[in-house]
Design a protein around this motif. Structure first.
Motif, mmCIF file in Angstrom:
data_model
loop_
_atom_site.group_PDB
_atom_site.id
_atom_site.type_symbol
_atom_site.label_atom_id
_atom_site.label_comp_id
_atom_site.label_asym_id
_atom_site.label_seq_id
_atom_site.Cartn_x
_atom_site.Cartn_y
_atom_site.Cartn_z
ATOM 1 N N ALA A 65 55.632 48.582 -51.169
ATOM 2 C CA ALA A 65 54.869 49.620 -51.855
ATOM 3 C C ALA A 65 53.643 48.996 -52.507
ATOM 4 O O ALA A 65 53.695 47.887 -53.055
ATOM 5 C CB ALA A 65 55.741 50.303 -52.901
ATOM 6 N N HIS A 66 52.531 49.714 -52.448
ATOM 7 C CA HIS A 66 51.253 49.229 -52.981
ATOM 8 C C HIS A 66 50.790 50.133 -54.110
ATOM 9 O O HIS A 66 50.708 51.353 -53.946
ATOM 10 C CB HIS A 66 50.206 49.213 -51.866
ATOM 11 N N PHE A 67 50.492 49.535 -55.268
ATOM 12 C CA PHE A 67 50.012 50.305 -56.406
ATOM 13 C C PHE A 67 48.568 50.738 -56.175
ATOM 14 O O PHE A 67 47.721 49.944 -55.796
ATOM 15 C CB PHE A 67 50.114 49.470 -57.683
ATOM 16 N N SER A 68 48.294 52.014 -56.412
ATOM 17 C CA SER A 68 46.982 52.591 -56.119
ATOM 18 C C SER A 68 45.947 52.364 -57.213
ATOM 19 O O SER A 68 44.765 52.626 -56.999
ATOM 20 C CB SER A 68 47.133 54.104 -55.911
ATOM 21 N N GLY A 69 46.394 51.918 -58.386
ATOM 22 C CA GLY A 69 45.474 51.825 -59.515
ATOM 23 C C GLY A 69 45.347 53.124 -60.285
ATOM 24 O O GLY A 69 44.519 53.239 -61.185
ATOM 25 N N GLN A 70 46.191 54.103 -59.940
ATOM 26 C CA GLN A 70 46.161 55.386 -60.625
ATOM 27 C C GLN A 70 47.550 55.745 -61.157
ATOM 28 O O GLN A 70 48.565 55.342 -60.591
ATOM 29 C CB GLN A 70 45.667 56.483 -59.689
ATOM 30 N N VAL A 71 47.556 56.491 -62.239
ATOM 31 C CA VAL A 71 48.779 56.911 -62.906
ATOM 32 C C VAL A 71 48.763 58.424 -63.070
ATOM 33 O O VAL A 71 47.704 59.016 -63.310
ATOM 34 C CB VAL A 71 48.906 56.223 -64.280
ATOM 35 N N ALA A 72 49.912 59.040 -62.914
ATOM 36 C CA ALA A 72 50.038 60.492 -63.105
ATOM 37 C C ALA A 72 50.846 60.768 -64.369
ATOM 38 O O ALA A 72 51.956 60.247 -64.527
ATOM 39 C CB ALA A 72 50.725 61.131 -61.897
ATOM 40 N N TYR A 73 50.273 61.555 -65.260
ATOM 41 C CA TYR A 73 50.965 62.051 -66.458
ATOM 42 C C TYR A 73 51.399 63.481 -66.154
ATOM 43 O O TYR A 73 50.593 64.274 -65.657
ATOM 44 C CB TYR A 73 50.031 62.060 -67.665
ATOM 45 N N ARG A 74 52.646 63.826 -66.466
ATOM 46 C CA ARG A 74 53.115 65.153 -66.092
ATOM 47 C C ARG A 74 53.951 65.771 -67.210
ATOM 48 O O ARG A 74 54.617 65.075 -67.979
ATOM 49 C CB ARG A 74 53.941 65.084 -64.808
ATOM 50 N N THR A 75 53.906 67.079 -67.247
ATOM 51 C CA THR A 75 54.722 67.840 -68.189
ATOM 52 C C THR A 75 54.846 69.255 -67.679
ATOM 53 O O THR A 75 54.105 69.681 -66.775
ATOM 54 C CB THR A 75 54.098 67.826 -69.600
ATOM 55 N N THR A 76 55.783 70.007 -68.228
ATOM 56 C CA THR A 76 55.850 71.450 -68.008
ATOM 57 C C THR A 76 55.972 72.120 -69.370
ATOM 58 O O THR A 76 56.575 71.562 -70.291
ATOM 59 C CB THR A 76 57.058 71.850 -67.132
ATOM 60 N N VAL A 77 55.374 73.310 -69.481
ATOM 61 C CA VAL A 77 55.438 74.077 -70.732
ATOM 62 C C VAL A 77 55.750 75.528 -70.384
ATOM 63 O O VAL A 77 55.419 76.002 -69.280
ATOM 64 C CB VAL A 77 54.110 74.000 -71.517
ATOM 65 N N PRO A 78 56.401 76.265 -71.279
ATOM 66 C CA PRO A 78 56.596 77.698 -71.030
ATOM 67 C C PRO A 78 55.244 78.380 -70.846
ATOM 68 O O PRO A 78 54.304 78.146 -71.611
ATOM 69 C CB PRO A 78 57.300 78.176 -72.313
ATOM 70 N N ILE A 79 55.144 79.214 -69.850
ATOM 71 C CA ILE A 79 53.848 79.807 -69.514
ATOM 72 C C ILE A 79 53.324 80.703 -70.623
ATOM 73 O O ILE A 79 52.111 80.852 -70.792
ATOM 74 C CB ILE A 79 53.945 80.583 -68.181
ATOM 75 N N ASP A 80 54.213 81.279 -71.425
ATOM 76 C CA ASP A 80 53.758 82.181 -72.487
ATOM 77 C C ASP A 80 53.289 81.444 -73.743
ATOM 78 O O ASP A 80 52.912 82.068 -74.726
ATOM 79 C CB ASP A 80 54.840 83.199 -72.845
#
Length: 400
Positions: free
Chosen positions: A186-201
């Motif tokens: 596996a090769h690291f792309s130099g990018q990171v993803a931050y993720r979350t979910t929140v109630p839509i309302d």
């Protein structure tokens, strides 16, 4: 090796993720006994939102799980593309009924955990499929008894299981891939993803409904509804040196806000809507490497982990499962040849999709004159023409 010796033994699949479970269902439909092993003690509901384009849904329909997925899915009418610099909309891409009418299957957005759970429930309800947790496959050896032995570790005890093939569906950090000579790490792309979910309302209504893609120098943002429109999935991507093999590391909101410090206020306010951010380093495994060796074959991220900039990682794993099963009907005389044929069948398509993803990784983060040219082309494009650019990807079916 005789066909009779192999016929009485199962196919072992390493990894109970999306690709592994889809492969279990597809191979069982061909009449094989299946054992799915996963090193996890429990299949936790981790991960992020993902997109099931019509090509993936065509396979899921054939596996008999599409109806069960419907309550958890969301079908946006459009993808709206925005400038993260000016806050202005650049383009609209038609989705929803347009893509369903065009390709015969929906374009859904769904949480990975919901998809995995539905696939697991189907597998556990299917006679001939056995799921074993806390079991990590570490080797595959020949025996003098006309079959193979799969070596696995279970609670620090080494065990073995007779089998006729081993399928590595154990992800980007695959252990099975080490058994394939000449494999790519596996090769690291130099990018990171931050993720979350929140109630839509809990967020302003402008974030509900259509999916969104925001472009900026060295950063971009993706958001879309999940779980029938009840939650909003937010993924913020940035160029960063952090590397880790987990995809669920805790992330600091203030660090994220610093990366997005020159973005529009409305976007920064959206990022402040959650205190529960996770992040993972974006890594890839180039599809040009070997996917098979003898009675071993790789599928999904183990074979070709791709960056998420074409939203096809899960779809390619699901497609792999269908084509692998197609090349392994019950009673296959020469399993190594069948696995090589599967690899040849899949490699050019997956390589093309992966290369598009690599290209998008650059395009999304353009600055200066390149960003201006990109934005101009988008502004001049029709919503339907942007949607039809990928007809060859979305229009694929398991019969191709």
């Amino acid at each position: 090796m005789s066909t009779n010796g192999e016929a009485d033994h199962p196919i072992v699949i390493a990894g109970a993720g999306i690709g592994g479970l889809a492969a279990a269902l597809a191979l069982r439909a061909q009449g094989h006994e299946i054992i799915v092993m996963d090193k996890a003690r429990a299949l936790e509901e981790v991960g992020a939102g993902l997109q099931l384009s019509p090509n993936a849904c065509a396979v899921l329909a054939k596996l008999g799980v599409l109806d069960e997925l419907a309550p958890f899915a969301y079908a946006p009418d459009n993808l709206r593309i925005w400038s993260g610099t000016t806050g202005r909309q650049l383009a609209t891409v038609r989705m929803g009924t347009f893509l369903k009418d065009r390709h015969g299957q929906p374009f859904w957005q769904i949480h990975r955990a919901d998809l995995q759970r539905v696939l697991r429930n189907k597998a556990e309800a299917t006679e001939g499929i056995s799921l074993r947790l806390s079991s990590e496959v570490v080797d595959l050896t020949a025996t003098p008894y006309d079959h193979l032995t799969c070596i696995y570790q279970d609670a620090e005890v080494t065990g073995n299981e007779g089998c006729k093939a081993l399928i590595g569906a154990d992800g980007v950090w695959s252990r099975v891939r080490r058994l394939v000579p000449g494999h790519r790490n596996a090769h690291f792309s130099g990018q990171v993803a931050y993720r979350t979910t929140v109630p839509i309302d809990t967020v302003p209504t402008r974030w509900a409904g259509d999916a969104g893609l925001w472009l900026h120098q060295k950063t971009h943002l993706v958001h879309y509804p999940l779980r029938g429109g009840r939650e909003l999935n937010i993924v913020a991507l940035a160029e960063e040196a952090w590397q880790d093999e987990t995809w669920s590391a805790k992330a600091d909101q203030e660090t994220l806000l610093k990366l997005f410090r020159d973005w529009p206020t409305e976007v920064r306010n959206l990022l402040r809507s959650s205190d529960n951010w996770l992040k993972w380093a974006l890594c890839s495994v180039h599809a040009s490497g070997p996917w098979s060796h003898g009675h071993i074959a790789l599928i999904g991220d183990a074979a070709h982990a791709m960056l998420p900039f074409m939203a096809q990682g899960a779809a390619m794993a699901i497609e792999d499962a269908a084509i692998l099963a197609r090349h392994l009907p019950k009673g296959t005389d020469n399993i190594p040849a069948a696995l090589r044929a599967y690899e040849r069948h899949r490699k050019s398509r997956v390589s093309r999709v992966q290369n598009i993803s690599f290209g998008n990784a650059r395009t999304f983060h353009y600055s200066g004159a390149l960003a201006f040219a990109r934005d101009t082309v988008m502004k001049l494009s029709k919503p339907t023409s942007l949607a039809t650019r990928f007809d060859d990807i979305y229009g694929w079916t398991p019969e191709q």
